[in-house]
Scaffold this active site. Structure first.
Site, PDB file in Angstrom:
ATOM      1  N   ASP A  51       0.817  -1.243  -0.029  1.00 28.29           N
ATOM      2  CA  ASP A  51       0.141  -0.189   0.182  1.00 28.29           C
ATOM      3  C   ASP A  51       0.894   1.320   0.082  1.00 28.29           C
ATOM      4  O   ASP A  51       0.515   2.385  -0.522  1.00 28.29           O
ATOM      5  CB  ASP A  51      -0.972  -0.029   1.187  1.00 28.29           C
ATOM      6  CG  ASP A  51      -2.176   0.681   0.731  1.00 28.29           C
ATOM      7  OD1 ASP A  51      -2.731   0.697  -0.437  1.00 28.29           O
ATOM      8  OD2 ASP A  51      -2.754   1.574   1.641  1.00 28.29           O
ATOM      9  N   GLU A  92      -0.064  10.693   5.234  1.00 32.46           N
ATOM     10  CA  GLU A  92      -0.077   9.188   5.161  1.00 32.46           C
ATOM     11  C   GLU A  92       1.219   8.562   4.717  1.00 32.46           C
ATOM     12  O   GLU A  92       1.553   7.727   5.341  1.00 32.46           O
ATOM     13  CB  GLU A  92      -1.303   8.902   4.076  1.00 32.46           C
ATOM     14  CG  GLU A  92      -1.942   7.405   4.360  1.00 32.46           C
ATOM     15  CD  GLU A  92      -2.953   7.819   3.409  1.00 32.46           C
ATOM     16  OE1 GLU A  92      -4.353   8.411   3.678  1.00 32.46           O
ATOM     17  OE2 GLU A  92      -3.194   6.944   2.445  1.00 32.46           O
ATOM     18  N   GLU A 144     -11.214   5.930  -2.456  1.00 33.01           N
ATOM     19  CA  GLU A 144     -11.095   6.255  -0.976  1.00 33.01           C
ATOM     20  C   GLU A 144     -12.537   5.495  -0.212  1.00 33.01           C
ATOM     21  O   GLU A 144     -12.006   5.280   0.913  1.00 33.01           O
ATOM     22  CB  GLU A 144     -11.490   7.899  -0.836  1.00 33.01           C
ATOM     23  CG  GLU A 144     -10.322   8.779  -1.430  1.00 33.01           C
ATOM     24  CD  GLU A 144      -9.017   8.748  -0.779  1.00 33.01           C
ATOM     25  OE1 GLU A 144      -8.446   7.598  -0.261  1.00 33.01           O
ATOM     26  OE2 GLU A 144      -8.461   9.788  -0.305  1.00 33.01           O
ATOM     27  N   GLU A 214      -9.566  -3.110  -6.114  1.00 36.74           N
ATOM     28  CA  GLU A 214      -9.476  -3.047  -4.721  1.00 36.74           C
ATOM     29  C   GLU A 214      -9.583  -4.452  -4.292  1.00 36.74           C
ATOM     30  O   GLU A 214      -8.858  -4.802  -3.186  1.00 36.74           O
ATOM     31  CB  GLU A 214     -10.665  -2.310  -4.127  1.00 36.74           C
ATOM     32  CG  GLU A 214     -10.265  -0.786  -4.283  1.00 36.74           C
ATOM     33  CD  GLU A 214      -9.020  -0.247  -3.599  1.00 36.74           C
ATOM     34  OE1 GLU A 214      -8.778  -0.680  -2.471  1.00 36.74           O
ATOM     35  OE2 GLU A 214      -8.464   0.943  -4.092  1.00 36.74           O
TER      36      GLU A 214
HETATM   37  C1  LIG Z   1      -5.338   0.173  -2.817  1.00 33.36           C
HETATM   38  C2  LIG Z   1      -5.679   1.551  -1.909  1.00 33.36           C
HETATM   39  N1  LIG Z   1      -6.839   1.777  -2.105  1.00 33.36           N
HETATM   40  C3  LIG Z   1      -7.343   2.922  -1.518  1.00 33.36           C
HETATM   41  C4  LIG Z   1      -6.646   3.629  -0.724  1.00 33.36           C
HETATM   42  C5  LIG Z   1      -7.017   4.930   0.121  1.00 33.36           C
HETATM   43  O1  LIG Z   1      -6.352   5.879   0.098  1.00 33.36           O
HETATM   44  C6  LIG Z   1      -5.298   3.217  -0.361  1.00 33.36           C
HETATM   45  N2  LIG Z   1      -4.362   3.628   0.332  1.00 33.36           N
HETATM   46  N3  LIG Z   1      -4.890   2.188  -1.009  1.00 33.36           N
END
Ligand SMILES: Cc1ncc(CO)c(N)n1
Length: 225
Positions: A51, A92, A144, A214
């Site tokens: 991520d 983040e 999001e 996702e």
């Molecule tokens: C894969 C993914 N989708 C959405 C978000 C949301 O910011 C993230 N951090 N990572």
């Protein structure tokens, strides 16, 4: 509220129509395992490393969205909402670095998996000036919203999320982030309402694609490659 019904309906309509896909993204076995406390910590670490790579690619996507909003939006407040999203991403990125060090995940040696590369390439395709603001902002909402829904569920009544994962869930599951996603949904609905049919279908197809990515992204936490 004037026009409210029709506005609310576009995204709501899609979510109803594609409920199965939406649910597979927002109630994935990985996040459900966080919620019930059975999560495999090596899966969590894999997710964390992947991520971080995704978020690094997400920043230029949001920058491109800001540019589209500046050129195309009929409402000045869109820029402020997207800029707020950018600011949150800045925070983040720092959080990922701290969290990775906490879990002894080496970000510099994390290799992006195929799904991640494909998702990042998809984001890059949305950065093209050819892609309409409406399509891009709708994709942004979907990206999001999946995290917001998924992680908020890990904190809701009856959850047994391990203490050491609560901060992660809070990051996307907090009420402020929920409010922000709601604002993005309102922007997307407002734009969709004013859009011709071809843009609406493109936006819908893009949301479906986001949801599929996702699901695959969560799947990567299994480490089967
Ligand atoms: C894969 C993914 N989708 C959405 C978000 C949301 O910011 C993230 N951090 N990572």
């Amino acid at each position: 509220m004037e026009g409210c019904n029709k506005e609310m309906l576009m995204i709501q309509k899609w979510l109803n129509q594609h409920n199965e896909l939406y649910t597979s993204a927002t109630r994935h076995p990985f996040t459900l395992s966080i919620r019930d406390g059975s999560v495999d910590l090596s899966a969590f670490k894999r997710w964390l490393g992947q991520d971080y790579i995704f978020v690094r690619a997400f920043v230029p996507f949001v920058a491109s969205l800001l540019l589209k909003a500046w050129k195309e939006s009929d409402d000045d407040s869109d820029i402020e909402v997207i800029l707020g999203g950018m600011a949150a991403l800045n925070d983040e990125v720092s959080w990922f670095k701290r969290e990775a060090s906490k879990w002894s995940v080496s970000l510099s040696s994390t290799v992006p998996q195929k799904t991640n590369l494909e998702y990042c390439r998809f984001l890059e395709s949305l950065m093209s000036p050819e892609v309409d603001y409406t399509v891009a902002v709708t994709a942004f909402w979907a990206i999001e919203a999946v995290y917001q829904e998924s992680y908020a569920h890990c904190l809701s009544d009856g959850s047994k999320t391990p203490e050491e994962l609560k901060e992660t869930c809070q990051r996307w599951g907090n009420d402020g982030f929920g409010q922000y996603c709601h604002t993005l949904q309102n922007i997307a609905n407002r734009r969709l309402e004013k859009s011709p049919e071809d843009i609406i279908s493109k936006a819908e197809a893009t949301v479906m694609r986001v949801l599929e990515y996702e699901v695959e992204f969560w799947n990567m936490s299994r480490g089967e490659t």
